[in-house]
Design an enzyme around this catalytic site. Sequence first.
Site, short mmCIF file in Angstrom:
data_model
loop_
_atom_site.label_atom_id
_atom_site.label_comp_id
_atom_site.label_asym_id
_atom_site.label_seq_id
_atom_site.Cartn_x
_atom_site.Cartn_y
_atom_site.Cartn_z
N CYS A 1 -1.77 -3.56 7.89
CA CYS A 1 -1.73 -3.36 6.55
C CYS A 1 -3.12 -3.28 6.11
CB CYS A 1 -1.07 -4.58 5.78
SG CYS A 1 -0.89 -4.32 4.00
N CYS B 1 -1.47 3.35 0.53
CA CYS B 1 -0.76 3.05 1.74
C CYS B 1 -1.78 3.34 2.92
CB CYS B 1 0.63 3.24 1.94
SG CYS B 1 1.23 2.31 3.32
#
Length: 317
Positions: free
Chosen positions: A91, A242
């Site tokens: 992430c 993202c």
Amino acid sequence: MTRTRKLEVIDSHTEGEPTRVVVEGVPDLGGGSLQELRGRLEGDHDWLRSACVNEPRGHEAMVGAVLCEPVEPDCATGVIFFNNVGYLGGCVHGTMGVAVTLAHLGRLYPGSHRIETPVGVVQVQLQERGRVTVSNVPSYRHLKGVQVDVEGWGLVTGEVAWGGNWFFLTEGCGPKVCRENIEKLTAFGKAVREELQREGITGADGAEIDHVEVFGKPESRGLADSRNFVLCPGNAYDRSPCGTGTSAKMACLHADGLLREGDAWRQASILDTVFEGRVEALDGNRVVPHLTGSAFVTAEATLVLDPADPFRDGVRA
Ligand code: PYC
């Protein structure tokens, strides 16, 4: 659980996407690889994930992080990321959040650091004022020209790529990528993901494609090269561009000769926040993506888990 538990957390956001880092109160996960530790967190202590990120203490967009002992040498920390429905591979926005959190605690200083995740080691360059560059795990395109017939939407063409999580990337299909269309984009992304599952289309080794990324034009070319909408596994959309998804995108662009090594790629999110990216070419069609964004600490808090509270472990999504 018979006693009140307390978890110390630091909240931050990276280009709009929240990260909650648990800095105290994590049960002993034992030793082993980060995949093993993630397995134990999921198998024996999943209450922690749900208590941290689900309502009433969190919300569907919240990404959580547990710090753990790294296995790889010279890493500042290990980290396991999770969301409202389960556990992530990597992430990037969350890694930026972890970096500014550790800096806030006086545990990390400006400069270069290695951080271990269950999908590999990433490099973090911590700069001033919350600016962070993450050099991500090697990323690559797995499938090109995938076509799925999605009920209510018709034929959707896209690519499957790895950027630390598995993504289906599509452009020119579905609703226009703009903030007013978030509900429609969510419905589209869910329908695409369901169809991929129905047709057995996966990442490498049968891995589930749990993120769908829809691309469109940016508000202006001065702001970014592209704007995306990213549907996350628990149906929240990523408020940031993202980082793992931008890594997957840049790997596809590089494979098509549309992004040269070292050239800048500015990826805007649906909220028009931007990650600045570049790639470094590896063997085959693999690249190392470098992504720069900003993260800010928003809260220091103690979460209280009262055994008498029917929702002490959160409302499971
Ligand atoms: O920035 O890689 C990322 C990410 C994954 C899920 C939410 N953000």
